[in-house]
Design a protein around this motif. Structure first.
Motif, mmCIF file in Angstrom:
data_model
loop_
_atom_site.group_PDB
_atom_site.id
_atom_site.type_symbol
_atom_site.label_atom_id
_atom_site.label_comp_id
_atom_site.label_asym_id
_atom_site.label_seq_id
_atom_site.Cartn_x
_atom_site.Cartn_y
_atom_site.Cartn_z
ATOM 1 N N LEU A 57 -8.606 -24.463 -30.989
ATOM 2 C CA LEU A 57 -8.949 -25.187 -29.763
ATOM 3 C C LEU A 57 -8.075 -24.778 -28.578
ATOM 4 C CD1 LEU A 57 -9.574 -28.776 -31.161
ATOM 5 C CD2 LEU A 57 -11.262 -27.047 -30.520
ATOM 6 N N GLN A 58 -7.007 -24.057 -28.840
ATOM 7 C CA GLN A 58 -6.118 -23.536 -27.797
ATOM 8 C C GLN A 58 -5.648 -24.636 -26.847
ATOM 9 O OE1 GLN A 58 -8.518 -20.528 -25.947
ATOM 10 N NE2 GLN A 58 -8.465 -19.191 -27.728
ATOM 11 N N LEU A 59 -5.304 -25.788 -27.398
ATOM 12 C CA LEU A 59 -4.921 -26.921 -26.565
ATOM 13 C C LEU A 59 -3.643 -26.661 -25.772
ATOM 14 C CD1 LEU A 59 -5.815 -29.845 -28.978
ATOM 15 C CD2 LEU A 59 -7.081 -29.089 -26.967
ATOM 16 N N GLN A 60 -2.653 -26.051 -26.389
ATOM 17 C CA GLN A 60 -1.402 -25.784 -25.664
ATOM 18 C C GLN A 60 -1.635 -24.838 -24.484
ATOM 19 O OE1 GLN A 60 1.414 -24.485 -28.609
ATOM 20 N NE2 GLN A 60 1.803 -26.587 -29.307
ATOM 21 N N ARG A 61 -2.401 -23.796 -24.704
ATOM 22 C CA ARG A 61 -2.688 -22.845 -23.629
ATOM 23 C C ARG A 61 -3.471 -23.518 -22.508
ATOM 24 N NH1 ARG A 61 -6.833 -19.757 -21.902
ATOM 25 N NH2 ARG A 61 -8.189 -20.338 -23.603
ATOM 26 N N ARG A 62 -4.445 -24.342 -22.881
ATOM 27 C CA ARG A 62 -5.274 -25.014 -21.883
ATOM 28 C C ARG A 62 -4.463 -26.040 -21.096
ATOM 29 N NH1 ARG A 62 -9.735 -26.791 -25.906
ATOM 30 N NH2 ARG A 62 -10.604 -27.924 -24.152
ATOM 31 N N ILE A 63 -3.552 -26.731 -21.779
ATOM 32 C CA ILE A 63 -2.685 -27.686 -21.083
ATOM 33 C C ILE A 63 -1.775 -26.948 -20.099
ATOM 34 C CG2 ILE A 63 -0.720 -29.258 -21.413
ATOM 35 C CD1 ILE A 63 -2.160 -30.238 -23.979
ATOM 36 N N ARG A 64 -1.224 -25.821 -20.517
ATOM 37 C CA ARG A 64 -0.368 -25.033 -19.610
ATOM 38 C C ARG A 64 -1.149 -24.557 -18.387
ATOM 39 N NH1 ARG A 64 1.686 -22.936 -24.521
ATOM 40 N NH2 ARG A 64 0.344 -21.121 -24.328
ATOM 41 N N ARG A 65 -2.376 -24.113 -18.590
ATOM 42 C CA ARG A 65 -3.206 -23.660 -17.465
ATOM 43 C C ARG A 65 -3.548 -24.813 -16.534
ATOM 44 N NH1 ARG A 65 -8.161 -20.260 -19.309
ATOM 45 N NH2 ARG A 65 -8.326 -20.050 -17.062
ATOM 46 N N TYR A 66 -3.876 -25.977 -17.101
ATOM 47 C CA TYR A 66 -4.196 -27.134 -16.267
ATOM 48 C C TYR A 66 -2.961 -27.568 -15.479
ATOM 49 C CZ TYR A 66 -6.241 -31.554 -14.825
ATOM 50 O OH TYR A 66 -6.718 -32.595 -14.077
ATOM 51 N N ASN A 67 -1.791 -27.525 -16.127
ATOM 52 C CA ASN A 67 -0.538 -27.845 -15.445
ATOM 53 C C ASN A 67 -0.298 -26.894 -14.274
ATOM 54 O OD1 ASN A 67 2.575 -26.728 -15.609
ATOM 55 N ND2 ASN A 67 2.429 -28.940 -15.323
ATOM 56 N N ALA A 68 -0.542 -25.611 -14.485
ATOM 57 C CA ALA A 68 -0.342 -24.627 -13.417
ATOM 58 C C ALA A 68 -1.289 -24.877 -12.247
ATOM 59 C CB ALA A 68 -0.543 -23.212 -13.967
ATOM 60 N N ASP A 69 -2.490 -25.337 -12.537
ATOM 61 C CA ASP A 69 -3.477 -25.585 -11.474
ATOM 62 C C ASP A 69 -3.250 -26.898 -10.740
ATOM 63 O OD1 ASP A 69 -4.726 -23.213 -12.123
ATOM 64 O OD2 ASP A 69 -6.330 -24.153 -13.287
ATOM 65 N N THR A 70 -2.668 -27.887 -11.419
ATOM 66 C CA THR A 70 -2.612 -29.234 -10.831
ATOM 67 C C THR A 70 -1.206 -29.772 -10.623
ATOM 68 O OG1 THR A 70 -2.679 -30.313 -12.991
ATOM 69 C CG2 THR A 70 -4.806 -29.855 -11.918
ATOM 70 N N ASP A 71 -0.197 -29.164 -11.219
ATOM 71 C CA ASP A 71 1.184 -29.655 -11.182
ATOM 72 C C ASP A 71 1.367 -31.001 -11.879
ATOM 73 O OD1 ASP A 71 2.812 -27.728 -10.224
ATOM 74 O OD2 ASP A 71 2.743 -28.375 -8.129
ATOM 75 N N ILE A 72 0.419 -31.389 -12.714
ATOM 76 C CA ILE A 72 0.584 -32.603 -13.523
ATOM 77 C C ILE A 72 1.370 -32.203 -14.770
ATOM 78 C CG2 ILE A 72 -0.617 -34.380 -14.862
ATOM 79 C CD1 ILE A 72 -2.952 -34.133 -12.910
ATOM 80 N N ALA A 73 2.402 -32.991 -15.088
ATOM 81 C CA ALA A 73 3.265 -32.679 -16.232
ATOM 82 C C ALA A 73 2.461 -32.654 -17.530
ATOM 83 C CB ALA A 73 4.379 -33.713 -16.332
ATOM 84 N N HIS A 74 2.894 -31.803 -18.461
ATOM 85 C CA HIS A 74 2.191 -31.642 -19.745
ATOM 86 C C HIS A 74 1.999 -32.978 -20.452
ATOM 87 C CE1 HIS A 74 3.437 -27.134 -20.241
ATOM 88 N NE2 HIS A 74 2.986 -27.409 -19.035
ATOM 89 N N GLY A 75 3.061 -33.776 -20.543
ATOM 90 C CA GLY A 75 2.963 -35.072 -21.221
ATOM 91 C C GLY A 75 1.983 -36.008 -20.532
ATOM 92 N N ASP A 76 1.939 -35.949 -19.191
ATOM 93 C CA ASP A 76 1.003 -36.799 -18.454
ATOM 94 C C ASP A 76 -0.442 -36.365 -18.689
ATOM 95 O OD1 ASP A 76 3.150 -38.210 -17.528
ATOM 96 O OD2 ASP A 76 3.081 -37.414 -15.486
ATOM 97 N N ILE A 77 -0.662 -35.067 -18.815
ATOM 98 C CA ILE A 77 -2.012 -34.569 -19.117
ATOM 99 C C ILE A 77 -2.486 -35.138 -20.448
ATOM 100 C CG2 ILE A 77 -3.378 -32.506 -19.680
ATOM 101 C CD1 ILE A 77 -1.473 -30.958 -17.763
ATOM 102 N N VAL A 78 -1.627 -35.057 -21.452
ATOM 103 C CA VAL A 78 -1.975 -35.563 -22.785
ATOM 104 C C VAL A 78 -2.187 -37.075 -22.732
ATOM 105 C CG1 VAL A 78 -1.148 -35.841 -25.160
ATOM 106 C CG2 VAL A 78 -0.821 -33.664 -23.963
ATOM 107 N N ALA A 79 -1.286 -37.793 -22.048
ATOM 108 C CA ALA A 79 -1.397 -39.249 -21.962
ATOM 109 C C ALA A 79 -2.687 -39.664 -21.258
ATOM 110 C CB ALA A 79 -0.184 -39.824 -21.227
ATOM 111 N N LEU A 80 -3.018 -39.011 -20.150
ATOM 112 C CA LEU A 80 -4.249 -39.338 -19.422
ATOM 113 C C LEU A 80 -5.484 -39.063 -20.269
ATOM 114 C CD1 LEU A 80 -3.267 -37.908 -15.933
ATOM 115 C CD2 LEU A 80 -3.739 -40.308 -16.450
ATOM 116 N N ALA A 81 -5.490 -37.914 -20.944
ATOM 117 C CA ALA A 81 -6.659 -37.547 -21.750
ATOM 118 C C ALA A 81 -6.855 -38.510 -22.917
ATOM 119 C CB ALA A 81 -6.508 -36.110 -22.260
ATOM 120 N N LEU A 82 -5.784 -38.787 -23.643
ATOM 121 C CA LEU A 82 -5.898 -39.686 -24.794
ATOM 122 C C LEU A 82 -6.223 -41.118 -24.374
ATOM 123 C CD1 LEU A 82 -3.049 -38.497 -27.172
ATOM 124 C CD2 LEU A 82 -5.504 -38.435 -27.588
ATOM 125 N N ASP A 83 -5.597 -41.592 -23.308
ATOM 126 C CA ASP A 83 -5.872 -42.956 -22.859
ATOM 127 C C ASP A 83 -7.325 -43.100 -22.414
ATOM 128 O OD1 ASP A 83 -4.833 -45.690 -22.013
ATOM 129 O OD2 ASP A 83 -5.745 -44.947 -20.163
#
Length: 103
Positions: A57-83
């Motif tokens: 699923l390449q989740l780590q790579r996709r999270i890093r790319r989303y972080n680079a595009d949005t400046d949202i911290a990795h942990g916040d990306i995971v928290a927002l998605a799961l919540d």
């Protein structure tokens, strides 16, 4: 004919509770306002979340790319998605403020 008014009252109460959980939005991925408040609070206590996920699923790579595009911290990306996903499945958090102890 049985009296079903108590069931109707329970259903109305359930519908009111569900409506109070979240305002409907055009975008189902819009984070809940309570979630944003928690994430944006710099004093929020954080804990580590470790789960093995499929590499394919390449989740780590996709999270890093989303972080680079949005400046949202990795942990916040995971928290927002799961919540968002867990709320959609009917599992909202219990965000009651902790009880403060009287001196």
């Amino acid at each position: 004919m049985p009296d079903l008014s108590s069931y109707a009252a329970q259903l109305r109460g359930l519908a009111d509770a569900l409506e109070a959980q979240s305002e409907p939005n055009d975008d189902p991925f819009t984070p809940h306002p309570d979630t944003l408040e928690v994430i944006n609070n710099r004093h929020t206590k954080r804990g580590q979340l470790n789960y093995a996920v499929p590499d394919q699923l390449q989740l780590q790579r996709r999270i890093r790319r989303y972080n680079a595009d949005t400046d949202i911290a990795h942990g916040d990306i995971v928290a927002l998605a799961l919540d968002t996903w867990l709320r959609a499945k009917g599992y909202p958090p219990d965000l009651k403020p902790p009880k403060t102890e009287a001196p």
